[in-house]
Design an enzyme around this catalytic site. Structure first.
Site, PDB file in Angstrom:
ATOM      1  N   CYS A  50       0.768  -1.344  -0.025  1.00  0.00           N
ATOM      2  CA  CYS A  50       0.136   0.090  -0.145  1.00  0.00           C
ATOM      3  C   CYS A  50       0.764   1.206   0.058  1.00  0.00           C
ATOM      4  O   CYS A  50       0.448   2.188  -0.545  1.00  0.00           O
ATOM      5  CB  CYS A  50      -0.883   0.055   1.273  1.00  0.00           C
ATOM      6  SG  CYS A  50      -0.064  -0.226   2.653  1.00  0.00           S
ATOM      7  N   HIS A  99      19.458   0.805  -0.638  1.00  0.00           N
ATOM      8  CA  HIS A  99      18.091   1.129  -0.821  1.00  0.00           C
ATOM      9  C   HIS A  99      17.120  -0.152  -0.352  1.00  0.00           C
ATOM     10  O   HIS A  99      16.285  -0.036   0.372  1.00  0.00           O
ATOM     11  CB  HIS A  99      17.316   1.422  -2.021  1.00  0.00           C
ATOM     12  CG  HIS A  99      16.119   1.816  -2.097  1.00  0.00           C
ATOM     13  ND1 HIS A  99      15.223   2.900  -1.716  1.00  0.00           N
ATOM     14  CD2 HIS A  99      15.025   0.911  -2.772  1.00  0.00           C
ATOM     15  CE1 HIS A  99      14.194   2.753  -1.930  1.00  0.00           C
ATOM     16  NE2 HIS A  99      13.768   1.769  -2.395  1.00  0.00           N
ATOM     17  N   SER A 109      10.267   3.075   5.599  1.00  0.00           N
ATOM     18  CA  SER A 109       8.966   2.843   6.001  1.00  0.00           C
ATOM     19  C   SER A 109       8.178   4.313   6.543  1.00  0.00           C
ATOM     20  O   SER A 109       8.759   5.075   7.281  1.00  0.00           O
ATOM     21  CB  SER A 109       8.583   1.830   6.948  1.00  0.00           C
ATOM     22  OG  SER A 109       8.798   0.685   6.531  1.00  0.00           O
ATOM     23  N   GLN A 116       5.850  -5.022   9.045  1.00  0.00           N
ATOM     24  CA  GLN A 116       4.976  -5.598   7.949  1.00  0.00           C
ATOM     25  C   GLN A 116       5.927  -5.808   6.750  1.00  0.00           C
ATOM     26  O   GLN A 116       5.637  -6.637   5.904  1.00  0.00           O
ATOM     27  CB  GLN A 116       3.665  -5.021   7.679  1.00  0.00           C
ATOM     28  CG  GLN A 116       2.638  -5.030   8.661  1.00  0.00           C
ATOM     29  CD  GLN A 116       2.903  -4.313   9.832  1.00  0.00           C
ATOM     30  OE1 GLN A 116       3.496  -3.480   9.926  1.00  0.00           O
ATOM     31  NE2 GLN A 116       2.081  -4.450  11.127  1.00  0.00           N
ATOM     32  N   GLY A 189     -17.622   2.174  22.548  1.00  0.00           N
ATOM     33  CA  GLY A 189     -17.430   2.641  21.218  1.00  0.00           C
ATOM     34  C   GLY A 189     -16.923   1.614  20.459  1.00  0.00           C
ATOM     35  O   GLY A 189     -16.487   0.708  20.823  1.00  0.00           O
ATOM     36  N   ALA A 190     -17.512   1.573  19.200  1.00  0.00           N
ATOM     37  CA  ALA A 190     -16.927   0.603  18.132  1.00  0.00           C
ATOM     38  C   ALA A 190     -16.498   1.044  16.979  1.00  0.00           C
ATOM     39  O   ALA A 190     -16.482   0.713  15.609  1.00  0.00           O
ATOM     40  CB  ALA A 190     -18.287  -0.352  17.671  1.00  0.00           C
ATOM     41  N   GLY A 191     -15.806   2.227  17.047  1.00  0.00           N
ATOM     42  CA  GLY A 191     -14.996   2.906  15.962  1.00  0.00           C
ATOM     43  C   GLY A 191     -13.519   2.159  15.552  1.00  0.00           C
ATOM     44  O   GLY A 191     -13.256   1.268  16.223  1.00  0.00           O
TER      45      GLY A 191
END
Length: 434
Positions: A50, A99, A109, A116, A189-191
């Site tokens: 990504c 690199h 990163s 990751q 909360g469920a954010g």
């Protein structure tokens, strides 16, 4: 043979550019085979995440190879090279090695030290190995990059401290409770932030998770994801005493938990400590709860202070990691340079030995009264002469190879002695790889 890197990353391109040049992990065979079909590209690996898209290839022609890989990247994704090129970077030789070592070690990163990227590069290498687009050089190169990353992880503390608010909450919880395996977390909360924090807590061994939210269906979905229990928002205080760690992030315009609410909760808990983490803005938890005995409250600002301190620590550890990268670059570059030197030395010795044998046979064929041990002594004599003649150029080539300055000597020797090194070089490369 040269290694070149062509790519773009979060440092050079926005997400809308990066997603246009991303490669689907389910369809890597086609682009990898297309790359090695390009003239003078012999090996290829594609890394697509990504935050970056990079292509590693080997080629004899540095400038031409870079141009061809850039053109491939644009054409494969039906993009204008003119528009894409400003976002691309290209490295070759030692800079390419540096690199990739830095990328694998997470020094390049977005969050330095994140783990990751190493797994993503290993996956990319796996595709190249599966579809046979990598060979002797990139195989050795990527394995070296993995070992460099391992050294960085082992010998520095670059990944040992929390640099996200969610993980900082886990780190602070450890300071209060030491062990988390007998603790229960409640999410109010469920954010996204609560979800991320819950993952970190579960990864660190908490016993269970409860989730409450004004929309009960959202609480149920999140609780199901973590194998936890959903609690109706109006029943919050009936369950609060069962939680050791409470993470709150609602959109409420005022505090939902105050010091008086905790008096009965702490009585039911028999004064066992509770840790509240309030990452809501405006705040969900009245700051005065800190005055309640055995209750500990941290706000988002407290967590940010932890993150900033840890980022500073990672920056110091990154300096140590850069030293490790620099050490390893020299070792790999010597090996890479030897790929040119060794076949030339082999070919040079073969050429001299061919001449030696031919002349020796010519001499022996007309020698009638040769002593019994004469042939053996002449073999030794001609061998000694050949070795003494070859010692200076061989030593010079090896020394040049260690410094990566071989082209001038190799080209001169091949021209002077009409050396053919392709077959010998391929054989020697195989022996070196083994």
């Amino acid at each position: 043979m040269n290694i070149i890197v062509v790519g773009l990353s979060h440092k050079t391109a926005s997400v809308d550019i990066r997603e246009k040049v991303a490669f689907a992990p389910t369809n890597m065979e086609k682009p990898l085979k297309a790359l090695v079909d390009i003239p003078d590209i012999t090996e290829a690996i594609i890394v697509s995440t990504c935050n970056r898209v990079e292509i590693y290839v080997t080629t004899h022609d540095i400038a031409g190879g870079i141009a061809r890989v850039k053109r491939f990247l644009a054409d494969y994704h039906n993009l204008s090279l003119e528009n894409l090129d400003p976002h691309l970077y290209a490295h070759h030789g030692e800079e390419a090695i540096r690199h990739v070592f830095r990328v694998a070690s997470s020094l390049d990163s977005m969050v330095v030290g994140e783990p990751q990227i190493l797994g993503q590069i290993k996956t990319s290498y796996g595709y190249a190995a599966e579809f046979k687009s990598s060979g002797i050089i990139l195989n050795r190169f990527l394995h070296k990059a993995f070992s460099v990353a391992k050294r960085v992880r082992t010998e520095t503390k670059i990944a040992s401290s929390a640099v996200s608010v969610a993980f900082a909450a886990v780190e602070l919880s450890r300071k209060i409770f030491d062990e988390l395996n007998d603790k229960t977390v409640m999410l109010i909360g469920a954010g996204e932030m609560c979800e991320l924090a819950a993952k970190h807590f579960l990864n660190n061994g908490v016993r269970g998770v409860m989730v409450t939210n004004r929309t009960f269906e959202r609480a149920e979905r999140l609780a199901d994801e973590f194998g936890g229990r959903a609690v109706k928002f109006e029943d919050l205080f009936d369950y609060l005493h069962k939680a050791d760690i409470i993470l709150s992030s609602t959109g409420a315009p005022h505090c939902i938990i105050g010091p008086k609410d905790l008096e009965e909760v702490m009585r039911r808990r028999k004064q066992k400590p509770m840790f509240f983490i309030d990452i809501a803005v405006p705040r969900d938890i009245d700051p005065k709860v800190n005055d309640v005995e055995n209750v500990y409250l941290y706000t988002v600002d407290d967590l940010q202070e932890v993150v900033q301190a840890n980022l500073a620590q990672r920056a110091e550890e990154a300096k140590k990691a850069e030293d490790i990268v620099n050490q390893e670059i020299g070792q790999f570059f010597k090996w890479l340079s030897s790929l040119e030197v060794t076949p030339t030395i082999v070919a040079l010795r073969a050429k001299f030995d061919e001449i030696r044998r031919a002349e020796l046979e010519k001499t022996l064929s007309g020698w009638k009264d040769l002593p019994p041990d004469g042939q053996k002594r002449l073999e030794g004599l001609t061998n000694a002469i050949m070795n003494k003649l070859l010692h200076p150029p061989t030593s010079l080539l090896k020394k040049a190879g260690q410094g990566g300055r071989t082209d001038l000597y190799i080209d001169a020797l091949r021209a002077l002695f009409e050396l053919q090194t392709e077959d010998e070089g391929q054989q020697e490369l195989g022996e070196l790889e083994e």
